[in-house]
Design a protein around this motif. Structure first.
Motif, PDB file in Angstrom:
ATOM      1  N   SER A  44      28.684  50.069  29.932  1.00 32.08           N
ATOM      2  CA  SER A  44      29.776  49.644  28.717  1.00 32.08           C
ATOM      3  C   SER A  44      28.977  50.375  27.799  1.00 32.08           C
ATOM      4  O   SER A  44      27.849  50.507  27.233  1.00 32.08           O
ATOM      5  CB  SER A  44      29.698  48.191  28.601  1.00 32.08           C
ATOM      6  N   GLY A  45      30.082  50.600  26.860  1.00 32.13           N
ATOM      7  CA  GLY A  45      29.692  51.387  25.477  1.00 32.13           C
ATOM      8  C   GLY A  45      28.682  52.380  25.499  1.00 32.13           C
ATOM      9  O   GLY A  45      28.926  53.265  26.287  1.00 32.13           O
ATOM     10  N   PRO A  46      27.723  52.522  24.945  1.00 26.87           N
ATOM     11  CA  PRO A  46      26.779  53.543  25.162  1.00 26.87           C
ATOM     12  C   PRO A  46      26.160  53.888  26.380  1.00 26.87           C
ATOM     13  O   PRO A  46      25.713  55.013  26.852  1.00 26.87           O
ATOM     14  CB  PRO A  46      25.683  53.332  23.916  1.00 26.87           C
ATOM     15  N   ASN A  47      26.044  52.633  27.247  1.00 28.86           N
ATOM     16  CA  ASN A  47      25.576  52.750  28.552  1.00 28.86           C
ATOM     17  C   ASN A  47      26.588  53.586  29.441  1.00 28.86           C
ATOM     18  O   ASN A  47      26.162  54.062  30.526  1.00 28.86           O
ATOM     19  CB  ASN A  47      25.453  51.461  29.094  1.00 28.86           C
ATOM     20  N   GLY A  48      27.788  53.606  29.256  1.00 26.61           N
ATOM     21  CA  GLY A  48      28.723  54.591  30.009  1.00 26.61           C
ATOM     22  C   GLY A  48      28.697  56.015  29.977  1.00 26.61           C
ATOM     23  O   GLY A  48      28.821  56.789  30.612  1.00 26.61           O
ATOM     24  N   ALA A  49      27.508  56.418  29.026  1.00 27.54           N
ATOM     25  CA  ALA A  49      27.383  57.723  28.743  1.00 27.54           C
ATOM     26  C   ALA A  49      26.070  58.253  29.812  1.00 27.54           C
ATOM     27  O   ALA A  49      25.786  59.420  29.730  1.00 27.54           O
ATOM     28  CB  ALA A  49      26.757  58.124  27.247  1.00 27.54           C
ATOM     29  N   SER A  50      25.576  57.327  30.407  1.00 28.36           N
ATOM     30  CA  SER A  50      24.569  57.560  31.585  1.00 28.36           C
ATOM     31  C   SER A  50      25.369  57.491  32.931  1.00 28.36           C
ATOM     32  O   SER A  50      25.435  56.289  33.364  1.00 28.36           O
ATOM     33  CB  SER A  50      23.420  56.583  31.350  1.00 28.36           C
ATOM     34  N   PRO A  51      25.689  58.808  33.652  1.00 24.39           N
ATOM     35  CA  PRO A  51      26.429  58.442  34.680  1.00 24.39           C
ATOM     36  C   PRO A  51      25.821  57.685  35.864  1.00 24.39           C
ATOM     37  O   PRO A  51      26.519  57.165  36.593  1.00 24.39           O
ATOM     38  CB  PRO A  51      26.448  60.135  35.278  1.00 24.39           C
ATOM     39  N   HIS A  52      24.527  57.474  35.903  1.00 20.57           N
ATOM     40  CA  HIS A  52      24.013  56.674  37.115  1.00 20.57           C
ATOM     41  C   HIS A  52      23.243  55.536  36.284  1.00 20.57           C
ATOM     42  O   HIS A  52      22.462  55.000  36.804  1.00 20.57           O
ATOM     43  CB  HIS A  52      22.797  57.520  37.949  1.00 20.57           C
ATOM     44  N   HIS A  53      23.743  54.886  35.056  1.00 22.37           N
ATOM     45  CA  HIS A  53      23.367  53.720  34.745  1.00 22.37           C
ATOM     46  C   HIS A  53      23.911  52.742  35.741  1.00 22.37           C
ATOM     47  O   HIS A  53      25.002  52.845  36.444  1.00 22.37           O
ATOM     48  CB  HIS A  53      24.063  53.323  33.348  1.00 22.37           C
ATOM     49  N   SER A  54      22.945  51.689  35.893  1.00 19.95           N
ATOM     50  CA  SER A  54      23.444  50.657  36.802  1.00 19.95           C
ATOM     51  C   SER A  54      23.991  49.440  36.048  1.00 19.95           C
ATOM     52  O   SER A  54      25.277  49.448  35.672  1.00 19.95           O
ATOM     53  CB  SER A  54      22.367  50.164  37.819  1.00 19.95           C
ATOM     54  N   VAL A  55      23.215  48.352  35.715  1.00 20.53           N
ATOM     55  CA  VAL A  55      23.651  47.310  35.069  1.00 20.53           C
ATOM     56  C   VAL A  55      22.533  46.998  33.997  1.00 20.53           C
ATOM     57  O   VAL A  55      21.277  47.088  34.231  1.00 20.53           O
ATOM     58  CB  VAL A  55      24.114  46.184  35.800  1.00 20.53           C
ATOM     59  N   SER A  56      22.624  46.211  33.008  1.00 22.13           N
ATOM     60  CA  SER A  56      21.973  45.818  32.315  1.00 22.13           C
ATOM     61  C   SER A  56      22.261  44.329  31.598  1.00 22.13           C
ATOM     62  O   SER A  56      23.300  43.727  31.898  1.00 22.13           O
ATOM     63  CB  SER A  56      21.616  46.510  31.064  1.00 22.13           C
ATOM     64  N   GLU A  57      21.340  43.702  30.804  1.00 19.39           N
ATOM     65  CA  GLU A  57      21.851  42.436  30.125  1.00 19.39           C
ATOM     66  C   GLU A  57      22.531  42.741  28.895  1.00 19.39           C
ATOM     67  O   GLU A  57      22.850  41.870  28.051  1.00 19.39           O
ATOM     68  CB  GLU A  57      20.713  41.730  29.771  1.00 19.39           C
ATOM     69  N   ARG A  58      22.989  43.951  28.492  1.00 14.61           N
ATOM     70  CA  ARG A  58      24.139  44.176  27.419  1.00 14.61           C
ATOM     71  C   ARG A  58      24.982  43.244  27.454  1.00 14.61           C
ATOM     72  O   ARG A  58      26.014  43.003  28.431  1.00 14.61           O
ATOM     73  CB  ARG A  58      24.354  45.835  27.168  1.00 14.61           C
ATOM     74  N   VAL A  59      25.451  42.848  26.283  1.00 12.81           N
ATOM     75  CA  VAL A  59      26.779  41.994  26.166  1.00 12.81           C
ATOM     76  C   VAL A  59      27.814  42.830  26.149  1.00 12.81           C
ATOM     77  O   VAL A  59      27.723  43.573  25.035  1.00 12.81           O
ATOM     78  CB  VAL A  59      26.628  40.777  25.097  1.00 12.81           C
ATOM     79  N   ILE A  60      29.020  42.859  26.780  1.00 13.18           N
ATOM     80  CA  ILE A  60      30.181  43.572  26.478  1.00 13.18           C
ATOM     81  C   ILE A  60      30.506  43.165  25.234  1.00 13.18           C
ATOM     82  O   ILE A  60      31.016  41.851  25.068  1.00 13.18           O
ATOM     83  CB  ILE A  60      31.113  43.416  27.708  1.00 13.18           C
ATOM     84  N   GLU A  61      31.164  43.882  24.456  1.00 15.77           N
ATOM     85  CA  GLU A  61      32.081  43.748  23.063  1.00 15.77           C
ATOM     86  C   GLU A  61      33.374  44.155  23.007  1.00 15.77           C
ATOM     87  O   GLU A  61      33.759  45.180  23.878  1.00 15.77           O
ATOM     88  CB  GLU A  61      31.173  44.465  21.757  1.00 15.77           C
ATOM     89  N   ARG A  62      34.166  43.644  22.380  1.00 18.51           N
ATOM     90  CA  ARG A  62      35.499  44.260  22.115  1.00 18.51           C
ATOM     91  C   ARG A  62      35.531  45.530  21.618  1.00 18.51           C
ATOM     92  O   ARG A  62      34.797  45.726  20.582  1.00 18.51           O
ATOM     93  CB  ARG A  62      36.339  43.497  21.357  1.00 18.51           C
ATOM     94  N   GLY A  63      36.308  46.447  22.021  1.00 17.75           N
ATOM     95  CA  GLY A  63      36.469  47.928  21.904  1.00 17.75           C
ATOM     96  C   GLY A  63      35.288  48.739  22.687  1.00 17.75           C
ATOM     97  O   GLY A  63      35.695  50.015  22.528  1.00 17.75           O
TER      98      GLY A  63
END
Length: 375
Positions: A207-226
């Motif tokens: 999500s957000g900036p994590n989407g710019a890492s092609p092999h990002h898995s998952v994190s505890e980042r909270v998904i935000e509107r937008g």
């Protein structure tokens, strides 16, 4: 070796063994030694992994010498259902304290031996010490068989594509503001199994900036509107054949001003690559079809990986759709088409379908819409 089985009929097993022997003879090796993994599953329908006790399938190129399945005696009960006698395979079991590696090589002519690519060093080196002093990788032999899927394999991959499409159709149930990537991924993983997979092999929720890492898995980042969110998911069916599909979502209107224009170019690039797929063209030409669209849009430097990879019993296998690969496409080859754009620190997007080369073009195994899905 942990055993799971996907049934292969005797005719299929014989055909694959015959073709393996022919390819191995052309490669100039006296035998192919296959340890547990996808190669063994392809040949005998047996899954599982290698452990410290040797399990190996030894296939001589000399057709006067029978193939041999070497197994620890304590594990052979899990292999007893296989129609080995009908296929002409000799069984050699062994108990702790015996030299299993010498047993595997007994009766082979002197000469180079091809060993499956993922054989653990523990066994590779002991095979060398037991007499297989000239070793080669078996991958170049086996990939010539496994790249060209038969109708049964294609049907499994088609079913896998439909199953993962059903999961993507449900992403809106879970992807919403206030939830973490990990929470969304857990729901997706459960749905992957619910929709017919044996397991969720991977779940990427970037999500957000994590989407710019092609092999990002998952994190505890909270998904935000937008947020723009990359969701790349897949896994094996009970047969062992895999799905792999990516769609990009937006949680409400994207807050980044350049998303719409860049995503439109990405969508055009993915379509151009699919349209380029047909028998007789090279892998690198399909890669170039996607890359050229993004280059024209000024986004080529944000496309930082190959356009695709083969898929079957492994999620990543031959053929690879990449610059420099002049392999010519043939009917039965299956692979992903997945260009992406990644703007570091901001957002990313990817569109991925599995496709198959047919006698007259291409078939998509993923048919979910390719538009940016605004939830």
């Amino acid at each position: 070796m942990s055993v799971s089985a996907a049934a292969l009929d005797v005719t299929t097993m014989r055909d694959r063994l015959d073709r393996l022997r022919a390819r191995a003879a052309d490669a100039g090796v006296v035998a192919v030694v296959i340890t547990p993994g996808s190669d063994l599953r392809y040949l005998l329908g047996v899954g599982g992994s290698s452990f410290e006790r040797l399990t190996a399938f030894v296939v001589p190129t000399d057709r006067a010498v029978a193939p041999v399945l070497v197994s620890p005696a304590l594990e052979f009960a899990g292999l007893g259902h296989l129609p080995l006698e009908a296929v002409g395979v000799e069984v050699r079991t062994w108990v702790d304290g015996e030299d299993a590696h010498a047993l595997a090589l007994a009766g082979l002519a002197a000469g180079p031996v091809a060993v499956s690519d993922m054989t653990p060093a523990l066994h590779l080196l002991q095979l060398r010490d037991a007499g297989a002093t000239e070793q080669r990788l078996a991958g170049p032999v086996l990939r010539e068989l496994r790249m060209r899927k038969d109708p049964v394999e294609l049907a499994e991959l088609r079913a896998a594509g439909a199953a993962i499409d059903r999961v993507h159709a449900r992403v809106g149930e879970w992807l919403r503001p206030g939830r973490t990537e990990a929470q969304v991924a857990a729901d997706i993983a459960a749905a992957i199994v619910e929709e017919g997979h044996a397991a969720a092999d991977f779940v990427i929720v970037g999500s957000g900036p994590n989407g710019a890492s092609p092999h990002h898995s998952v994190s505890e980042r909270v998904i935000e509107r937008g947020d723009v969110v990359v969701v790349d998911i897949g896994g094996p069916l009970p047969s062992g054949y895999n799905s792999d599909s990516t769609r990009t979502y937006a949680v409400g209107a994207p807050r980044e001003p350049d998303v719409a224009e860049a995503y439109a170019a990405l969508q055009a690039a993915q379509q151009a690559a699919v349209d380029a797929v047909r028998r007789g063209v090279t892998c690198e030409s399909v890669d170039a079809a996607a890359r050229s669209v993004l280059e024209e849009a000024g986004l080529a430097h944000h496309f930082i990986h190959r356009t695709g990879h083969g898929i079957g019993l492994d999620v990543h296998e031959e053929p690879y759709i990449v610059t420099g690969n002049d392999l010519v496409l043939e009917p039965g080859m299956t692979f992903s088409i997945e260009p992406g754009v990644y703007l570091a620190g901001r957002w990313g997007a990817r569109i991925e379908d599995i496709v198959a080369v047919t006698s007259d073009g291409v078939e998509r195994y993923n048919t979910r819409p390719h538009d940016l899905a605004i939830l």
